[in-house]
Design a protein around this motif. Structure first.
Motif, short mmCIF file in Angstrom:
data_model
loop_
_atom_site.label_atom_id
_atom_site.label_comp_id
_atom_site.label_asym_id
_atom_site.label_seq_id
_atom_site.Cartn_x
_atom_site.Cartn_y
_atom_site.Cartn_z
N ALA A 77 0.87 -1.18 0.00
CA ALA A 77 0.00 0.00 0.00
C ALA A 77 0.89 1.21 0.00
O ALA A 77 1.84 1.30 0.78
CB ALA A 77 -0.89 0.00 1.23
N LEU A 78 0.60 2.13 -0.90
CA LEU A 78 1.42 3.34 -0.99
C LEU A 78 1.43 4.10 0.32
O LEU A 78 2.44 4.64 0.73
CB LEU A 78 0.89 4.25 -2.09
N THR A 79 0.28 4.13 0.98
CA THR A 79 0.22 4.89 2.22
C THR A 79 1.08 4.24 3.30
O THR A 79 1.71 4.94 4.10
CB THR A 79 -1.23 5.03 2.72
N ALA A 114 4.56 5.23 2.55
CA ALA A 114 4.75 6.66 2.86
C ALA A 114 4.81 6.88 4.37
O ALA A 114 5.66 7.63 4.86
CB ALA A 114 3.60 7.47 2.25
N LEU A 170 -3.49 3.16 -11.97
CA LEU A 170 -3.99 4.21 -11.09
C LEU A 170 -4.19 5.52 -11.86
O LEU A 170 -5.21 6.21 -11.69
CB LEU A 170 -3.04 4.43 -9.91
N ASP A 215 -7.30 5.59 -14.27
CA ASP A 215 -8.65 5.70 -13.71
C ASP A 215 -9.11 7.14 -13.69
O ASP A 215 -8.31 8.05 -13.48
CB ASP A 215 -8.67 5.20 -12.26
N GLU A 216 -10.42 7.31 -13.86
CA GLU A 216 -10.98 8.66 -13.72
C GLU A 216 -10.73 9.14 -12.29
O GLU A 216 -11.02 8.43 -11.34
CB GLU A 216 -12.48 8.61 -14.01
N ILE A 237 -6.18 11.90 -7.20
CA ILE A 237 -5.90 11.15 -5.96
C ILE A 237 -4.40 11.10 -5.72
O ILE A 237 -3.93 11.29 -4.59
CB ILE A 237 -6.52 9.73 -6.05
N PHE A 238 -3.66 10.88 -6.77
CA PHE A 238 -2.21 10.82 -6.59
C PHE A 238 -1.65 12.19 -6.19
O PHE A 238 -0.70 12.28 -5.41
CB PHE A 238 -1.52 10.28 -7.84
N GLU A 253 -3.17 14.30 -4.34
CA GLU A 253 -3.44 14.44 -2.90
C GLU A 253 -2.46 13.62 -2.08
O GLU A 253 -2.02 14.03 -1.01
CB GLU A 253 -4.89 14.04 -2.57
N PHE A 254 -2.13 12.46 -2.61
CA PHE A 254 -1.15 11.60 -1.93
C PHE A 254 0.18 12.35 -1.80
O PHE A 254 0.79 12.41 -0.73
CB PHE A 254 -0.98 10.31 -2.76
N THR A 272 -0.13 15.41 0.62
CA THR A 272 -0.19 15.00 2.03
C THR A 272 1.18 14.57 2.51
O THR A 272 1.62 14.93 3.62
CB THR A 272 -1.18 13.82 2.19
N TYR A 273 1.86 13.81 1.68
CA TYR A 273 3.18 13.30 2.08
C TYR A 273 4.14 14.46 2.38
O TYR A 273 4.88 14.42 3.36
CB TYR A 273 3.75 12.39 0.99
N GLN A 281 -5.22 -0.73 2.81
CA GLN A 281 -4.95 0.72 2.83
C GLN A 281 -4.78 1.20 1.38
O GLN A 281 -4.60 0.39 0.47
CB GLN A 281 -3.67 1.00 3.61
N PHE A 282 -4.79 2.49 1.20
CA PHE A 282 -4.71 3.11 -0.13
C PHE A 282 -5.67 2.43 -1.10
O PHE A 282 -5.31 1.97 -2.18
CB PHE A 282 -3.28 3.06 -0.69
N HIS A 308 -10.77 2.63 -5.10
CA HIS A 308 -11.90 2.27 -5.95
C HIS A 308 -13.18 2.03 -5.17
O HIS A 308 -14.19 1.61 -5.74
CB HIS A 308 -11.57 1.02 -6.78
N ILE A 353 -8.77 8.77 -0.95
CA ILE A 353 -7.93 7.67 -0.48
C ILE A 353 -8.61 7.05 0.74
O ILE A 353 -8.97 7.75 1.69
CB ILE A 353 -6.52 8.19 -0.12
N ASP A 400 -3.87 6.16 8.33
CA ASP A 400 -3.91 6.98 7.11
C ASP A 400 -4.80 8.22 7.24
O ASP A 400 -5.27 8.75 6.24
CB ASP A 400 -4.37 6.12 5.92
N HIS A 434 -4.18 11.30 7.73
CA HIS A 434 -3.73 12.45 6.93
C HIS A 434 -4.22 12.34 5.49
O HIS A 434 -4.61 13.32 4.89
CB HIS A 434 -2.20 12.49 6.87
N PHE A 435 -4.14 11.12 4.98
CA PHE A 435 -4.49 10.94 3.58
C PHE A 435 -5.99 11.06 3.35
O PHE A 435 -6.43 11.58 2.33
CB PHE A 435 -3.99 9.58 3.08
N SER A 448 -6.92 14.92 3.39
CA SER A 448 -6.55 15.74 2.23
C SER A 448 -7.30 15.31 0.97
O SER A 448 -7.55 16.13 0.09
CB SER A 448 -5.05 15.66 1.99
N SER A 449 -7.64 14.04 0.87
CA SER A 449 -8.19 13.56 -0.40
C SER A 449 -9.70 13.43 -0.37
O SER A 449 -10.30 13.03 -1.37
CB SER A 449 -7.58 12.19 -0.74
N LYS A 455 -20.02 6.45 -14.23
CA LYS A 455 -18.56 6.31 -14.37
C LYS A 455 -18.29 4.88 -14.81
O LYS A 455 -18.68 3.92 -14.12
CB LYS A 455 -17.92 6.58 -13.01
#
Lengths: 723, 299
Positions: free
Chosen positions: A615-617, A620, A644, A647-648, A653-654, A656-657, A660-661, B10-11, B14, B19, B117, B119-120, B123-124, B297
């Motif tokens: 997971a990217l989070t 991070a 990623l 995707d619409e 989203i990235f 924001e990632f 935030t980081y 996490q993360f 979809h 996030i 998560d 923080h994420f 923000s998102s 969508k």
């Protein structure tokens, strides 16, 4: 701002990219797939070139005078190179450093220190070149002629004993002027023989501008970017120092603004000229960033620079500097191109973590905001700060190994707590030995391999008459010496495995643990996997996560316990660059289940496969928790699935990632690859089928096909098993 | 069997806006033929077997209380019919050849992961999604988690197939910011054939939930040969169009994932019979919803 390039420039850009690919293939043909670092835009020379260095020492060329003289001689004989598609003449083919002989002057020996440092596998930085940044603006203001006058002025008024140093600087300027003027001659010759009127003009303009900037400050955007190009090339021809460029959208902006307002240049010409520059060297530069009042530095040129790397699509090391007020359109465009181009560009650094950290050294914020991206994992104050960034590393895994053996020799009752005490002691010792090495370098590097061409573009060396490396003469304003720790994850995981698997769960005895480590887990795969499956650094909330934080805390304490004995500042960071392989080779099996000789963990990243599902989070969070916090980076290397971005809403989203980081969690640097597993596996198997696949290996990016097998494997492991 | 969770991701990007962290509840009362999380179906822990990872250490044989693992002709053999999913073998299988899907968690343990998560999310515009399986089957546990999320101001989403008594929706809805509501097939017979249950309760619940008090994203898995026809999509649009609170219709493409999971569970992979999904068709379906005034969508 969406730019539709006119056909003239599009065709030239395509030709530039194709030539780069062809040259890369030629380099692979000559050298095999052996690249273990940045190729720095080397042009493969097709003729026979001979240069006979004039040694002044049994081991080679040592000290300012001989280095300056020989560098000038090399520049005067270096082949001329003009690509008919590239408006910027010159190409780096040969470097003074490869003719220099021994890098270090053995009149100043450090055998004993080297032996002690070897115990901890310390990369000392003694004799390491450049890795700080000059200030292009000095060249822009004075021109080479003005710099020459400045040298003469200070030669006349300063201690006559320093004349040899000034003569060396003078040689550098004369050599640089010579190679520029020879290219002016060649461009003039090409213009005379050219029948196509557009191309004739192209060469004539090149010749005129070369001739002008050989002595004078640049007058236009074209001349400023040409000056920058010569700066990069001629510094590369010395020792590779040209790769540190910094705030490219700032120092070129006045020229852009002036030419634009006078109608002398179009945006697509600017993009094209930036492309011409980016192919010269995979240099490090940044766009964006904040001013002291928090406002955004982004300007029109920031977008055009980003556009240039997008159009070029070769390995480049452009970076976006993120802060709270960063122009959202610039960030959007950067992320979009990152997903579209899939070549690891741009990367991202964060103002907040870097600037607030730097201030903790006792410097004002005004100074912090001037530090700009200039290397794999580092930032630097242009022209004012000497650092040895990315040159000095302590192998934490080796320190752990030494601590383990020391403990076992001294007790029959080993424990994780006792090992921690030994580790702390040895790490403190390793830091002290490293500092000793740094001071030694600062004392004697000038007499080994001074940074002469860099001195021309710094504040202090010419004025004071000493080389930038001469910390004891305080030639530069600031000596903020970098020490990086490497292999954090392996050590954190090893401590946690001992504590949990051995001591808490009793799944293996201390005695058996030592036995399986000694045998590199031979016949003991079950034990290896048992140790390996202990929750690792990065999994979140694990003991290994806690150990990682504690290791870094102690490392920072050792580095920041005060100035060095001679009063230099140490700034800690975590990075391994491409030393993960070499540092791993000297280390025995570790209690985290790592085999003898296997690579150590990459930078501050957890080990590949640190979670069942990446997971990217999580990644991070882990790397944000181990920031050293004094203004040098602790990068996170992230591999992202291209889906990623497709995707619409994926780009948003990235974004924001990223925000935030950097803005909330105070991360410092993020290097990314956008690549899917199937592609990387296929390319690993048949690199020749993927000649234009680009990956960000660590801080630098490269054509995947040019990398050595070990390095390809490293990237593959990260992508397959990583987050 | 409450508090049974089989994954926390996490993360997650979809399962609702921003996030998110998605908590997957175990146990489902539908049997969708295209399910790509077959380990989520059973309401009990189940063993997943990956023989290629086995290093033949024999520990699973030693620890199994039911003698599920025996050596036959020199090969390790596993008798699933004897297994009660106790997980003893998975606990000692460091090669991860044996993994147990589903374990009991307490809510605070889950919240600790969720909170990593924060923080994420902030923000998102993200938050937490409870998915499955069918989270509404463990509604008390779900309620306690939702309450904890709300205590710290998190955006919450519940991903449901809707096949539960409406009272349960009434109980959770004050704590849910968004429902991700699956609408699979409009034809009840087809629905029964491919999911094992009627869609009547599902549609009824949706109508009642869509009274404007809850935000809803409708999720339609587009399955070739099952519901990828205009008639089904038009009927779906007709159903959704007059409802309140439908903020989005998501068309989720069927994909060939999960085969290895079926194999690991000793289950037949039922999905082979479905053909490939046409992107053109999905785009045409999107138009149907869009023309019905719904935001759509297509993934």
């Amino acid at each position: 701002m969406v730019l539709l390039m006119n056909e003239y420039y599009s065709a030239k850009i395509e030709a530039i990219r194709n030539l780069k690919l062809k040259q890369t293939e030629e380099k692979i043909r000559r050298n095999g797939r052996t690249l273990n670092g940045d190729d720095k835009g080397l042009i493969p020379y097709e003729g026979t070139f001979t240069f006979k260095p004039e040694y002044n020492h049994p081991k080679g060329i040592m000290g300012p005078e001989a280095c300056g003289r020989n560098y000038r001689r090399l520049l005067e004989s270096h082949p001329v190179y003009i690509d008919p598609s590239n408006a910027l003449p010159g190409g780096w083919m040969f470097s003074f450093s490869s003719y220099k002989g021994a890098l270090w002057n053995d009149n100043y020996s450090y055998d004993k220190l080297a032996e002690e440092q070897k115990v901890y596998d310390i990369i000392s930085g003694i004799g390491a070149c450049h890795h700080f940044m000059a200030d292009m603006k000095i060249g822009f203001q004075l021109g080479l002629g003005g710099i020459l006058n400045k040298i003469h002025h200070y030669r006349d008024i300063n201690d006559p004993a320093r004349r040899p140093f000034y003569n060396a600087l003078e040689d550098c300027v004369l050599g640089i002027q010579n190679i520029i003027l020879r290219h002016a001659d060649e461009a003039e010759r090409l213009a005379e023989n050219e029948s196509d009127p557009d191309q004739k003009l192209f060469y004539s303009r090149m010749a005129d501008s070369c001739r002008w900037i050989a002595s004078n400050p640049p007058r236009s955007f074209y001349e400023a970017i040409m000056f920058t190009s010569w700066f990069i090339l001629t510094l590369d021809m010395y020792n590779g120092a040209g790769a540190a460029v910094g705030e490219i959208d700032q120092f070129l902006y006045p020229y852009y603004e002036k030419d634009k307002s006078l109608g002398l240049i179009t945006d697509d010409e600017v993009v094209y000229l930036a492309v011409c520059l980016f192919v010269k060297d995979n240099f490090y530069s940044q766009i964006g960033g904040c001013r002291i009042d928090g406002s955004d530095k982004t300007n029109e040129l920031s977008f055009l620079i980003l556009e240039a790397t997008h159009q070029l699509k070769i390995p480049t090391s452009l970076c976006v500097r993120v802060h709270e007020q960063l122009n959202p359109e610039l960030l959007y465009r950067a992320v979009k191109y990152m997903f579209e181009d899939k070549n690891g560009t741009p990367s991202f650094i964060g103002d907040k973590g870097l600037n607030e950290g730097f201030v903790r050294n006792g410097y004002p914020m005004e100074l912090a905001v001037t530090r700009a991206r200039a290397g794999c994992h580092w930032v630097n104050i242009p022209g004012r700060e000497y650092t040895l960034n990315d040159c000095v590393k302590i192998n934490f895994v080796k320190v752990f190994e030494v601590a383990l053996h020391d403990m076992l020799e001294n007790t029959n009752e080993p424990s994780a707590d006792l090992l921690w005490d030994y580790f702390k002691r040895h790490l403190a010792r390793a830091v002290d030995l490293t500092i000793e090495g740094i001071e030694f370098h600062l004392k004697y590097m000038e007499e080994s391999f001074p940074e002469l061409p860099m001195d021309l573009f710094c504040y202090g060396p010419i004025e004071k008459g000493y080389d930038a490396t001469n910390g004891f003469k305080r030639a530069m304003e600031y000596y903020n010496m970098c020490i990086d720790g490497s292999g954090l994850a392996v050590v954190a995981d090893s401590f946690a495995a001992i504590r949990q698997r051995v001591e808490e769960q009793g799944l293996i005895s201390w005695q058996k643990l030592i036995e399986v480590l000694e045998n590199d887990f031979e016949g003991s795969e079950d034990n290896r996997l048992m140790l390996r499956s202990n929750p690792r650094y990065g999994s979140g909330g694990s003991l290994a996560d806690e150990y990682a934080v504690e290791i870094v805390r102690h490392f920072v304490f050792c580095c920041k316990k005060g100035p060095t004995p001679s009063g230099f500042v140490i700034i800690p960071g975590l990075f391994s660059w491409s030393n993960t392989i070499g540092m791993g080779k000297v280390c025995k099996a570790t209690p985290d289940g790592r085999h003898t000789g296997a690579p150590i963990s990459h930078g501050a990243n957890p080990t590949p496969g640190f979670r069942e599902a990446g997971a990217l989070t999580a990644l991070a969070n882990a790397v944000a928790s181990v920031q050293c916090g004094y203004g040098n980076t602790v990068p996170v290397q992230i591999e992202v699935d291209p889906k990623l971005g497709a995707d619409e809403g994926g780009i948003e989203i990235f974004m924001e990632f990223i925000k935030t980081y950097f803005n909330t969690m105070k991360g410092t640097l993020m290097n990314l690859n956008i690549i899917n597993k199937d592609t990387i596996l296929a390319a690993h198997e048949n690199p020749e089928d993927f000649p234009d696949l680009i990956v960000r290996v660590t801080g630098f990016s490269a054509y995947f096909a040019a990398l050595s097998r070990d390095f390809r494997q490293l990237v593959v492991d990260r992508i397959i098993e990583g987050a | 069997m409450d508090n049974l969770i089989f994954d926390i991701q996490q993360f997650s990007v979809h399962d609702g806006p921003g996030i998110r962290t998605t908590v997957f509840f175990k146990g489902c009362n539908l049997r969708c033929a295209w399910c790509h999380n077959p380990e989520s179906i059973s309401p009990d822990p189940v063993l997943q077997l990956y023989p290629h990872k086995c290093i033949h250490c024999g520990k699973c044989i030693e620890v199994c209380p039911h003698n599920c693992n025996i050596i036959v002709d020199g090969e390790l053999s596993y008798r699933r019919e004897l297994c009660d999913g106790c997980g003893e073998c998975a606990r000692v299988c460091y090669a991860q050849s044996r993994q147990i899907a589903g374990r009991r968690w307490d809510a605070d343990e889950i919240m600790k992961i969720v909170e990593r998560d924060l923080h994420f999310y902030k923000s998102s515009g993200g938050g937490v999604t409870f998915s499955g399986g069918e989270p509404m089957l463990q509604h008390e546990f779900l309620l306690s988690l939702l309450e904890k999320c709300k205590e710290i101001g998190l955006h919450t989403a519940v991903d449901t197939a809707g096949n539960v008594l409406f009272e349960r929706f009434e109980q959770v809805r004050p704590l849910v910011d968004l429902f991700l509501y699956d609408l699979k097939v409009m034809d009840d017979e087809v629905h029964k054939r491919f999911t094992g249950v009627s869609n009547r309760l599902i549609i009824e619940n949706l109508k009642r939930l869509a009274d404007g008090r809850s935000d809803i994203y409708i999720r339609i898995p587009v399955i070739p040969g099952v519901n990828d026809n205009m008639d089904n999509m038009r009927k779906s649009a007709d159903l959704l169009s007059p409802l309140s609170g439908i903020k989005l219709v998501e068309l989720l493409p069927f994909h060939f994932l999960g085969e290895a999971k079926y194999k690991s569970l000793g289950m037949e992979y039922p999905i082979r019979e479905f053909g490939p999904l046409s992107k053109v068709k999905t785009a045409q379906f999107a138009v149907v919803f869009s023309e019905a005034g719904l935001k759509v969508k297509a993934h």
